[in-house]
Design a protein around this motif. Structure first.
Motif, PDB file in Angstrom:
ATOM      1  N   ARG A  15       0.850  -1.199   0.000  1.00 58.99           N
ATOM      2  CA  ARG A  15       0.000   0.000   0.000  1.00 58.99           C
ATOM      3  C   ARG A  15       0.881   1.243   0.000  1.00 58.99           C
ATOM      4  O   ARG A  15       1.772   1.378   0.827  1.00 58.99           O
ATOM      5  CB  ARG A  15      -0.903  -0.018   1.234  1.00 58.99           C
ATOM      6  CG  ARG A  15      -1.855   1.155   1.357  1.00 58.99           C
ATOM      7  CD  ARG A  15      -2.844   0.912   2.489  1.00 58.99           C
ATOM      8  NE  ARG A  15      -2.180   0.713   3.778  1.00 58.99           N
ATOM      9  CZ  ARG A  15      -2.816   0.366   4.900  1.00 58.99           C
ATOM     10  NH1 ARG A  15      -4.134   0.130   4.876  1.00 58.99           N
ATOM     11  NH2 ARG A  15      -2.157   0.209   6.036  1.00 58.99           N
ATOM     12  N   VAL A  16       0.629   2.153  -0.949  1.00 57.80           N
ATOM     13  CA  VAL A  16       1.452   3.362  -1.051  1.00 57.80           C
ATOM     14  C   VAL A  16       0.758   4.533  -0.373  1.00 57.80           C
ATOM     15  O   VAL A  16      -0.475   4.619  -0.335  1.00 57.80           O
ATOM     16  CB  VAL A  16       1.758   3.703  -2.523  1.00 57.80           C
ATOM     17  CG1 VAL A  16       2.603   2.608  -3.154  1.00 57.80           C
ATOM     18  CG2 VAL A  16       0.489   3.914  -3.337  1.00 57.80           C
ATOM     19  N   GLY A  17       1.556   5.445   0.154  1.00 60.37           N
ATOM     20  CA  GLY A  17       1.007   6.573   0.891  1.00 60.37           C
ATOM     21  C   GLY A  17       0.461   7.670   0.011  1.00 60.37           C
ATOM     22  O   GLY A  17      -0.455   8.401   0.400  1.00 60.37           O
ATOM     23  N   ARG A  18       1.006   7.798  -1.182  1.00 59.15           N
ATOM     24  CA  ARG A  18       0.576   8.876  -2.072  1.00 59.15           C
ATOM     25  C   ARG A  18      -0.335   8.307  -3.157  1.00 59.15           C
ATOM     26  O   ARG A  18      -0.077   8.400  -4.348  1.00 59.15           O
ATOM     27  CB  ARG A  18       1.797   9.570  -2.665  1.00 59.15           C
ATOM     28  CG  ARG A  18       2.640  10.299  -1.621  1.00 59.15           C
ATOM     29  CD  ARG A  18       3.977  10.728  -2.171  1.00 59.15           C
ATOM     30  NE  ARG A  18       3.825  11.542  -3.365  1.00 59.15           N
ATOM     31  CZ  ARG A  18       4.829  11.814  -4.198  1.00 59.15           C
ATOM     32  NH1 ARG A  18       6.030  11.308  -3.973  1.00 59.15           N
ATOM     33  NH2 ARG A  18       4.621  12.561  -5.261  1.00 59.15           N
ATOM     34  N   GLU A  19      -1.423   7.722  -2.701  1.00 61.96           N
ATOM     35  CA  GLU A  19      -2.375   7.088  -3.604  1.00 61.96           C
ATOM     36  C   GLU A  19      -3.510   8.057  -3.919  1.00 61.96           C
ATOM     37  O   GLU A  19      -3.831   8.941  -3.130  1.00 61.96           O
ATOM     38  CB  GLU A  19      -2.937   5.816  -2.952  1.00 61.96           C
ATOM     39  CG  GLU A  19      -3.844   4.983  -3.827  1.00 61.96           C
ATOM     40  CD  GLU A  19      -3.155   4.489  -5.078  1.00 61.96           C
ATOM     41  OE1 GLU A  19      -3.157   5.261  -6.064  1.00 61.96           O
ATOM     42  OE2 GLU A  19      -2.618   3.368  -5.064  1.00 61.96           O
ATOM     43  N   GLY A  26       5.760   7.181   1.647  1.00 63.84           N
ATOM     44  CA  GLY A  26       6.029   8.302   0.748  1.00 63.84           C
ATOM     45  C   GLY A  26       5.961   7.974  -0.719  1.00 63.84           C
ATOM     46  O   GLY A  26       6.275   8.818  -1.569  1.00 63.84           O
ATOM     47  N   ALA A  27       5.522   6.767  -1.049  1.00 64.19           N
ATOM     48  CA  ALA A  27       5.601   6.312  -2.443  1.00 64.19           C
ATOM     49  C   ALA A  27       4.320   6.598  -3.208  1.00 64.19           C
ATOM     50  O   ALA A  27       3.222   6.538  -2.658  1.00 64.19           O
ATOM     51  CB  ALA A  27       5.902   4.824  -2.494  1.00 64.19           C
ATOM     52  N   PRO A  28       4.442   6.895  -4.528  1.00 60.57           N
ATOM     53  CA  PRO A  28       3.266   7.075  -5.379  1.00 60.57           C
ATOM     54  C   PRO A  28       2.852   5.770  -6.035  1.00 60.57           C
ATOM     55  O   PRO A  28       3.557   4.754  -5.941  1.00 60.57           O
ATOM     56  CB  PRO A  28       3.771   8.070  -6.437  1.00 60.57           C
ATOM     57  CG  PRO A  28       5.210   7.678  -6.620  1.00 60.57           C
ATOM     58  CD  PRO A  28       5.694   7.238  -5.246  1.00 60.57           C
ATOM     59  N   LEU A  48       9.653   5.173 -10.029  1.00 58.35           N
ATOM     60  CA  LEU A  48       9.652   6.579  -9.618  1.00 58.35           C
ATOM     61  C   LEU A  48      10.332   6.818  -8.279  1.00 58.35           C
ATOM     62  O   LEU A  48      10.795   7.923  -8.003  1.00 58.35           O
ATOM     63  CB  LEU A  48       8.207   7.099  -9.542  1.00 58.35           C
ATOM     64  CG  LEU A  48       7.391   7.020 -10.829  1.00 58.35           C
ATOM     65  CD1 LEU A  48       5.933   7.331 -10.541  1.00 58.35           C
ATOM     66  CD2 LEU A  48       7.944   7.959 -11.877  1.00 58.35           C
ATOM     67  N   ASP A  49      10.367   5.821  -7.426  1.00 59.92           N
ATOM     68  CA  ASP A  49      10.897   5.962  -6.077  1.00 59.92           C
ATOM     69  C   ASP A  49      11.916   4.859  -5.838  1.00 59.92           C
ATOM     70  O   ASP A  49      11.547   3.699  -5.647  1.00 59.92           O
ATOM     71  CB  ASP A  49       9.754   5.876  -5.053  1.00 59.92           C
ATOM     72  CG  ASP A  49      10.225   6.066  -3.617  1.00 59.92           C
ATOM     73  OD1 ASP A  49      11.452   6.142  -3.397  1.00 59.92           O
ATOM     74  OD2 ASP A  49       9.371   6.131  -2.713  1.00 59.92           O
ATOM     75  N   HIS A  50      13.192   5.224  -5.874  1.00 61.86           N
ATOM     76  CA  HIS A  50      14.256   4.247  -5.657  1.00 61.86           C
ATOM     77  C   HIS A  50      14.868   4.410  -4.272  1.00 61.86           C
ATOM     78  O   HIS A  50      16.041   4.116  -4.050  1.00 61.86           O
ATOM     79  CB  HIS A  50      15.325   4.371  -6.736  1.00 61.86           C
ATOM     80  CG  HIS A  50      14.870   3.882  -8.073  1.00 61.86           C
ATOM     81  ND1 HIS A  50      15.743   3.643  -9.120  1.00 61.86           N
ATOM     82  CD2 HIS A  50      13.637   3.565  -8.546  1.00 61.86           C
ATOM     83  CE1 HIS A  50      15.063   3.219 -10.183  1.00 61.86           C
ATOM     84  NE2 HIS A  50      13.783   3.161  -9.855  1.00 61.86           N
ATOM     85  N   SER A  51      14.052   4.860  -3.318  1.00 63.82           N
ATOM     86  CA  SER A  51      14.514   5.035  -1.950  1.00 63.82           C
ATOM     87  C   SER A  51      14.704   3.684  -1.278  1.00 63.82           C
ATOM     88  O   SER A  51      14.212   2.647  -1.750  1.00 63.82           O
ATOM     89  CB  SER A  51      13.501   5.860  -1.157  1.00 63.82           C
ATOM     90  OG  SER A  51      12.280   5.139  -1.022  1.00 63.82           O
ATOM     91  N   ALA A  88      13.351   2.767   1.454  1.00 66.42           N
ATOM     92  CA  ALA A  88      12.052   2.283   1.926  1.00 66.42           C
ATOM     93  C   ALA A  88      11.313   1.553   0.818  1.00 66.42           C
ATOM     94  O   ALA A  88      10.688   0.508   1.057  1.00 66.42           O
ATOM     95  CB  ALA A  88      11.216   3.455   2.440  1.00 66.42           C
ATOM     96  N   ALA A  89      11.357   2.089  -0.388  1.00 62.48           N
ATOM     97  CA  ALA A  89      10.676   1.446  -1.506  1.00 62.48           C
ATOM     98  C   ALA A  89      11.337   0.122  -1.858  1.00 62.48           C
ATOM     99  O   ALA A  89      10.664  -0.897  -2.095  1.00 62.48           O
ATOM    100  CB  ALA A  89      10.670   2.377  -2.709  1.00 62.48           C
ATOM    101  N   ARG A  90      12.667   0.105  -1.885  1.00 65.27           N
ATOM    102  CA  ARG A  90      13.384  -1.128  -2.186  1.00 65.27           C
ATOM    103  C   ARG A  90      13.086  -2.202  -1.133  1.00 65.27           C
ATOM    104  O   ARG A  90      12.852  -3.374  -1.461  1.00 65.27           O
ATOM    105  CB  ARG A  90      14.892  -0.872  -2.228  1.00 65.27           C
ATOM    106  CG  ARG A  90      15.351   0.034  -3.367  1.00 65.27           C
ATOM    107  CD  ARG A  90      16.820   0.400  -3.167  1.00 65.27           C
ATOM    108  NE  ARG A  90      17.307   1.331  -4.151  1.00 65.27           N
ATOM    109  CZ  ARG A  90      17.911   0.995  -5.281  1.00 65.27           C
ATOM    110  NH1 ARG A  90      18.088  -0.285  -5.555  1.00 65.27           N
ATOM    111  NH2 ARG A  90      18.340   1.910  -6.115  1.00 65.27           N
TER     112      ARG A  90
END
Length: 508
Positions: free
Chosen positions: A443-447, A476-478, A484-487, A489-491
């Motif tokens: 689940r992404v936060g920027r949905e 923080g991910a869309p 788009l998000d290679h942070s 947290a996303a990884r």
């Protein structure tokens, strides 16, 4: 001076525009709300809008605003008086062309089909009850008082306005336009950009400097839920402001702001270049000397993860989903950790095509299970975005070999503006009863708000039914964050989700 001609949508008339019209007038604009009156068909309604235009003095900048069905008579009138119209505003509705039938504005697939089959030009749709308005569009943000007013002033909709095709000469082609999107209905600027990147020809036609977009965080009736904000947007639209689709290249904006779909950008993890094996509509990524869990010898059948893309994706979109970097990345990641990764192309080309897509997915899974390298008793299915509703059939009747389901930023129910009421594709209705396979959900936060609502309903239903749904949040991910998000947290989220699925398959 600008003069707005406001054209009401289904069932509504002048009363629904009261507050927005008042705000526009207070800001110095002139306003007419077209009185639909006892019109019986689309041509009569177009004539009513033309008559309103003809009352306006030469030299005025006329902005036509059409709400849902109202855009059909608005565009028809612009075609007849193109030299008078400065801009057309599409309010929570899509573009229309010559030959279009306004029945498309009815957000109920079954009702549309029934009305089209009956073909009764002289009948009418009855006014919805107060409780039924949500079937005709998201009522997010509409107060109880406003809902009462909507109901009290509504009128039956003549079927002749919905069944007669819109006839255009082309005189209005190229007029400046603005789309005002309502996020709680499921339409956002990011969605429009995604369709553009997928090659949707309708979106390509809107890549012009005089075509702009605005987005309001509300439902289908912004003239009731946020009348002042809508008035502000209309004034800005009249001034030529708004987001333009031509500014989507990386040279004008950063990666995310550029609007390129995350699916089409490089995957966030470095994965081995495992080659694909293409078989019809599916691609297989088979481990070769990669990680093999303890107890699994080389040459033994391996579990498989089938990755199911979302949509709708235009039929002529290129590359097709199984060639998107995100899907390839997931399949190679699975293969590098001991499972056979599978991608496929299915035919979710329209929101009405879920039954067809479901058949395609089932056929692909059957083909995968028949492969001698696959352990047919250890299968997982992983869905993305608009593929979320396709989880429902597997939740409802899970075979014993289906060890796990997963979903990344899924849309877990048809959105309000889709008009799809097929009960077979509502996962929350199934998971509420329990007895479903384990489910891993990213689940992404920027949905988008409308999408987030479907996810919340699914998670709530799972909790109520005691279903084993494991949620991995990426705050923080869309949507489509992998490109788009290679942070970190996303990884980490992708790695954790893969680990949990592989664990259900007996690999980790």
């Amino acid at each position: 001076m600008t003069e707005f001609v406001l054209v009401p949508g289904l069932f509504t008339g002048q009363a629904v525009w009261r507050d927005t019209a008042g705000k526009l007038a207070a800001e110095g604009a002139r306003v007419q709300v077209v009185d639909v009156g006892p019109v019986r068909d689309l041509e009569a309604h177009i004539a009513r809008v033309v008559a309103a235009i003809d009352t306006i003095a030469e030299g005025q900048d006329i902005v036509l605003v059409g709400h849902d069905y109202g855009v059909y008579p608005a565009v028809g009138a612009a075609d007849r008086r193109a030299h008078r119209v400065a801009r057309i505003v599409y309010l929570d509705t899509g573009p229309v062309q010559d030959g279009a039938v306004a029945l498309a504005a009815v957000p109920d697939q079954e009702l549309r089909e029934r009305l089209a089959e009956d073909g009764d030009m002289k009948g009418e749709l009855p006014v919805p009850s107060r409780e039924e308005w949500s079937r005709w569009g998201s009522t997010a943000g509409v107060s109880g008082e406003a809902l009462d007013r909507l109901t009290a002033h509504a009128s039956p909709q003549p079927l002749g306005t919905l069944l007669r095709p819109l006839r255009l000469t082309g005189a209005g082609d190229g007029l400046p336009t603005t789309g005002v999107l309502c996020a709680e209905s499921g339409a956002t600027i990011d969605t429009v950009r995604m369709l553009l990147r997928f090659g949707d020809p309708t979106m390509k036609a809107l890549v012009r400097p005089d075509v702009t977009f605005f987005e309001l965080p509300t439902g289908h009736w912004p003239m009731l839920s946020c009348p002042d904000e809508l008035a502000d947007v209309l004034l800005r639209a009249a001034a030529g402001e708004g987001t333009r689709l031509e500014a989507v290249g990386e040279e004008e904006a950063g990666e995310e702001e550029a609007g390129e779909s995350g699916y089409l950008r490089p995957f966030l993890l470095d994965v081995p270049e495992i080659p694909r094996e293409r078989r019809g509509a599916i691609d297989l990524y088979v481990p070769e000397g990669g990680h093999v869990s303890e107890g699994t010898e080389s040459g033994e059948p391996r579990p498989a993860i089938v990755f199911v893309h979302g949509g709708p994706v235009p039929e002529d979109a290129r590359p097709t989903p199984r060639d998107w970097p995100t899907l390839i990345g997931y399949a190679r990641l699975a293969a590098s950790r001991g499972a056979i990764g599978v991608t496929l192309d299915h035919r979710l080309h329209a929101v009405t095509a879920y039954p067809t897509a479901a058949e395609d997915v089932a056929a692909a899974v059957a083909e995968v299970r028949a492969d001698p390298r696959v352990d047919a008793d250890r299968i997982a299915l992983w869905f993305f975005s608009g593929g979320g509703p396709l989880t429902a059939p597997w939740l409802a009747e899970a075979p014993p070999w289906l060890r796990c389901l997963a979903a990344s930023y899924p849309i877990m129910a048809p959105l309000p503006n889709w008009g799809v009421n097929d009960s077979r594709f509502r996962p929350a209705d199934v998971v509420a009863h329990g007895g479903t396979p384990p489910f891993v959900l990213i689940r992404v936060g920027r949905e988008a708000p409308a999408v987030a609502t479907t996810v919340a309903e699914f998670v709530g239903a799972a909790e109520a039914g005691g279903a084993p749904v494991e949620v991995i949040d990426v705050p923080g991910a869309p949507h489509a964050f992998e490109g788009l998000d290679h942070s970190d947290a996303a990884r980490d989220a992708v790695g954790e989700a893969m680990g949990r699925v592989l664990g259900r398959l007996g690999l980790e």
